[in-house]
Design a protein around this motif. Structure first.
Motif, PDB file in Angstrom:
ATOM      1  N   VAL A 170       0.837  -1.202   0.000  1.00  0.00           N
ATOM      2  CA  VAL A 170       0.000   0.000   0.000  1.00  0.00           C
ATOM      3  C   VAL A 170       0.876   1.257   0.000  1.00  0.00           C
ATOM      4  O   VAL A 170       0.533   2.265  -0.630  1.00  0.00           O
ATOM      5  CB  VAL A 170      -0.968  -0.002   1.196  1.00  0.00           C
ATOM      6  CG1 VAL A 170      -1.842   1.244   1.176  1.00  0.00           C
ATOM      7  CG2 VAL A 170      -1.850  -1.241   1.161  1.00  0.00           C
ATOM      8  N   VAL A 171       2.019   1.195   0.689  1.00  0.00           N
ATOM      9  CA  VAL A 171       2.963   2.318   0.645  1.00  0.00           C
ATOM     10  C   VAL A 171       3.459   2.529  -0.789  1.00  0.00           C
ATOM     11  O   VAL A 171       3.521   3.661  -1.287  1.00  0.00           O
ATOM     12  CB  VAL A 171       4.147   2.073   1.601  1.00  0.00           C
ATOM     13  CG1 VAL A 171       5.234   3.129   1.381  1.00  0.00           C
ATOM     14  CG2 VAL A 171       3.671   2.101   3.054  1.00  0.00           C
ATOM     15  N   ALA A 177       2.424  -2.661  -9.243  1.00  0.00           N
ATOM     16  CA  ALA A 177       3.128  -3.540  -8.306  1.00  0.00           C
ATOM     17  C   ALA A 177       2.396  -3.614  -6.970  1.00  0.00           C
ATOM     18  O   ALA A 177       2.221  -4.703  -6.393  1.00  0.00           O
ATOM     19  CB  ALA A 177       4.553  -3.031  -8.107  1.00  0.00           C
ATOM     20  N   GLY A 178       1.964  -2.472  -6.455  1.00  0.00           N
ATOM     21  CA  GLY A 178       1.248  -2.469  -5.181  1.00  0.00           C
ATOM     22  C   GLY A 178      -0.064  -3.224  -5.248  1.00  0.00           C
ATOM     23  O   GLY A 178      -0.395  -4.012  -4.355  1.00  0.00           O
ATOM     24  N   VAL A 188      -4.011   9.687  -3.680  1.00  0.00           N
ATOM     25  CA  VAL A 188      -2.937   9.349  -2.746  1.00  0.00           C
ATOM     26  C   VAL A 188      -3.397   9.516  -1.303  1.00  0.00           C
ATOM     27  O   VAL A 188      -2.961   8.774  -0.406  1.00  0.00           O
ATOM     28  CB  VAL A 188      -1.688  10.212  -3.026  1.00  0.00           C
ATOM     29  CG1 VAL A 188      -1.942  11.683  -2.712  1.00  0.00           C
ATOM     30  CG2 VAL A 188      -0.489   9.696  -2.235  1.00  0.00           C
ATOM     31  N   PHE A 189      -4.286  10.467  -1.048  1.00  0.00           N
ATOM     32  CA  PHE A 189      -4.735  10.688   0.323  1.00  0.00           C
ATOM     33  C   PHE A 189      -5.536   9.497   0.836  1.00  0.00           C
ATOM     34  O   PHE A 189      -5.437   9.111   2.011  1.00  0.00           O
ATOM     35  CB  PHE A 189      -5.553  11.985   0.396  1.00  0.00           C
ATOM     36  CG  PHE A 189      -4.781  13.198  -0.016  1.00  0.00           C
ATOM     37  CD1 PHE A 189      -3.768  13.693   0.793  1.00  0.00           C
ATOM     38  CD2 PHE A 189      -5.041  13.840  -1.220  1.00  0.00           C
ATOM     39  CE1 PHE A 189      -3.040  14.810   0.413  1.00  0.00           C
ATOM     40  CE2 PHE A 189      -4.317  14.944  -1.612  1.00  0.00           C
ATOM     41  CZ  PHE A 189      -3.310  15.439  -0.785  1.00  0.00           C
ATOM     42  N   PHE A 190      -6.319   8.893  -0.031  1.00  0.00           N
ATOM     43  CA  PHE A 190      -7.080   7.709   0.355  1.00  0.00           C
ATOM     44  C   PHE A 190      -6.134   6.545   0.626  1.00  0.00           C
ATOM     45  O   PHE A 190      -6.342   5.747   1.547  1.00  0.00           O
ATOM     46  CB  PHE A 190      -8.067   7.362  -0.759  1.00  0.00           C
ATOM     47  CG  PHE A 190      -9.280   6.617  -0.295  1.00  0.00           C
ATOM     48  CD1 PHE A 190      -9.942   6.981   0.862  1.00  0.00           C
ATOM     49  CD2 PHE A 190      -9.767   5.537  -1.006  1.00  0.00           C
ATOM     50  CE1 PHE A 190     -11.068   6.309   1.291  1.00  0.00           C
ATOM     51  CE2 PHE A 190     -10.886   4.840  -0.592  1.00  0.00           C
ATOM     52  CZ  PHE A 190     -11.535   5.233   0.574  1.00  0.00           C
ATOM     53  N   ALA A 191      -5.072   6.436  -0.181  1.00  0.00           N
ATOM     54  CA  ALA A 191      -4.083   5.380   0.043  1.00  0.00           C
ATOM     55  C   ALA A 191      -3.355   5.582   1.367  1.00  0.00           C
ATOM     56  O   ALA A 191      -3.050   4.609   2.073  1.00  0.00           O
ATOM     57  CB  ALA A 191      -3.088   5.349  -1.119  1.00  0.00           C
ATOM     58  N   LEU A 192      -3.080   6.829   1.718  1.00  0.00           N
ATOM     59  CA  LEU A 192      -2.411   7.093   2.988  1.00  0.00           C
ATOM     60  C   LEU A 192      -3.299   6.722   4.175  1.00  0.00           C
ATOM     61  O   LEU A 192      -2.803   6.273   5.217  1.00  0.00           O
ATOM     62  CB  LEU A 192      -2.000   8.569   3.063  1.00  0.00           C
ATOM     63  CG  LEU A 192      -0.889   8.982   2.095  1.00  0.00           C
ATOM     64  CD1 LEU A 192      -0.653  10.491   2.172  1.00  0.00           C
ATOM     65  CD2 LEU A 192       0.407   8.221   2.396  1.00  0.00           C
TER      66      LEU A 192
END
Length: 403
Positions: A85-86, A112-113, A174-178
């Motif tokens: 996820v990072v 990849a993630g 990206v904010f949702f992934a964080l």
């Protein structure tokens, strides 16, 4: 009895973590299509080069999925999923870089993630929630599909009003992934439970495993062909571009709604053969209808969504239901999602090529009729039985040369 998760509050946190991770596994892909014209115009990309934005993540799935069980055994499934996820978040952020290298480099990282997440989620559900496979698989598929539908629907409006245009529309996720990273950190810090687990070989010699893989591949092929080409098919049959976009959104919304009904069917079905064959047959009806009467766009969008949503959940559920244990689920997941996504990677290209050489849509749609018929047959095998895993031999260190 739930295995491997300590108490009720911990189980709830694990479920929430899994669902938020799942919410990130498609949105960064489905948001690209509606913005492709803007991306091409801004960066001066040829259509074939721009098409790599949809193909690269799928090729990453094919390349990386087989090695995920080995990496999970080495580092732990929780840590590996958190790291994935990072990497996904980093890839989304890199898309903000104002150059083609940022867009394509970020897309590779995203692929990849997602590849790691695709393999690990079914294995973790099998390990920690063996009695809730149907419910949790449906839940994460629904969340994944629902957020993906939203991403495709809001991409263009965001690009029109946000500073940065299409880069913000793609990079904003990206904010949702964080958020997913933050929710998963406690699981990354938890003690490893795989230290003594036996890693299974990928079940290349199992006919049932190949049936599960074929079902995964055929339904993935159908999904990616539809999201890539269905709006164009409709436009060439008299539908406006805006209406065609909303019909694609309708397809995804109906698919999400259908996925919610699968757990109930799984509870009463002794096995999944009839259910999987029926859902595949619905897809077949949709393609036949599109072949015979392509002008009835609304009807075929709904029919394809009805079959597609259920087939996705079943393909994911088969990984856990057909495996005898969590290591076996990891091995079957790696096999089915590596080989299975290969048709999805090349299918839209072949579909478009057939359209070009035949100067129409009947030949490529006819191909989808054939693949849906094949999926219906494969479902009769993939829906029942157990794949017997083969443990890998324990590694025995080689003695140093005698002294």
């Amino acid at each position: 009895m739930v295995v491997g998760v300590e108490n009720t509050s911990t189980r709830a946190l694990v479920v929430w973590g899994l669902l938020v991770v799942a919410a990130n596994l498609r949105a960064s892909l489905t948001g690209v299509g509606p913005l492709l014209d803007q991306v091409q115009a801004d960066l001066g990309l040829a259509p074939a080069v721009a098409g790599l934005l949809n193909t690269l993540p799928l090729l990453a799935f094919v390349a990386l999925s087989p090695v995920v069980p080995r990496l999970a055994a080495r580092w732990g499934a929780e840590r590996l999923l958190g790291g994935a996820v990072v990497v996904l978040a980093l890839g989304i952020a890199v898309r903000w870089v104002p150059a083609s290298v940022g867009l394509f480099g970020g897309t590779v990282l995203i692929g990849a993630g997602i590849a790691v997440g695709n393999v690990l989620l079914p294995a973790l559900i099998k390990r920690d929630f063996p009695t809730k496979v149907g419910v949790l698989t449906s839940a994460y598929a629904t969340v994944m599909g629902g957020v993906a539908a939203i991403a495709s629907g809001v991409a263009v409006p965001i690009s029109q009003v946000a500073p940065g245009g299409w880069r913000t529309a793609l990079g904003g996720w990206v904010f949702f992934a964080l958020v997913a990273v933050l929710l998963w950190i406690p699981r990354m810090r938890a003690p490893r439970r795989e230290a003594r687990a036996v890693r299974h070989r990928l079940p290349w010699g199992s006919g049932l495993a190949w049936a599960v893989t074929a079902f995964m591949g055929l339904q993935s092929l159908g999904f990616y062909v539809v999201v890539t080409w269905l709006p164009q098919v409709f436009q060439d049959n008299g539908v406006s571009p805006a209406a065609a976009g909303w019909l694609l959104f309708l397809f995804q919304v109906v698919a999400v709604g259908t996925s919610l009904t699968v757990p109930g069917a799984l509870r009463w079905a002794r096995d999944q053969r009839a259910l999987a064959a029926a859902c595949s047959a619905i897809m077949l009806v949709g393609y036949v209808g599109l072949f015979v009467a392509p002008g009835r766009a609304l009807l075929w969008s709904v029919v394809l969504g009805l079959g597609g949503g259920a087939c996705l959940v079943l393909a994911l559920a088969f990984i856990s239901l057909r495996a005898e244990n969590a290591p076996g689920a990891g091995a079957l997941s790696a096999m089915s999602q590596s080989i299975g996504y290969l048709p999805a990677a090349i299918g839209p290209v072949v579909f478009g090529l057939l359209h070009t050489v035949s100067d129409g849509w009947r030949v490529p749609i006819g191909l989808m009729v054939v693949t849906a018929a094949a999926q219906t047959v494969v479902a009769l095998v993939a829906g029942h039985g157990t794949v017997r895993g083969t443990p890998e031999p324990a590694h025995v260190p080689t003695p140093a040369p005698g002294r």
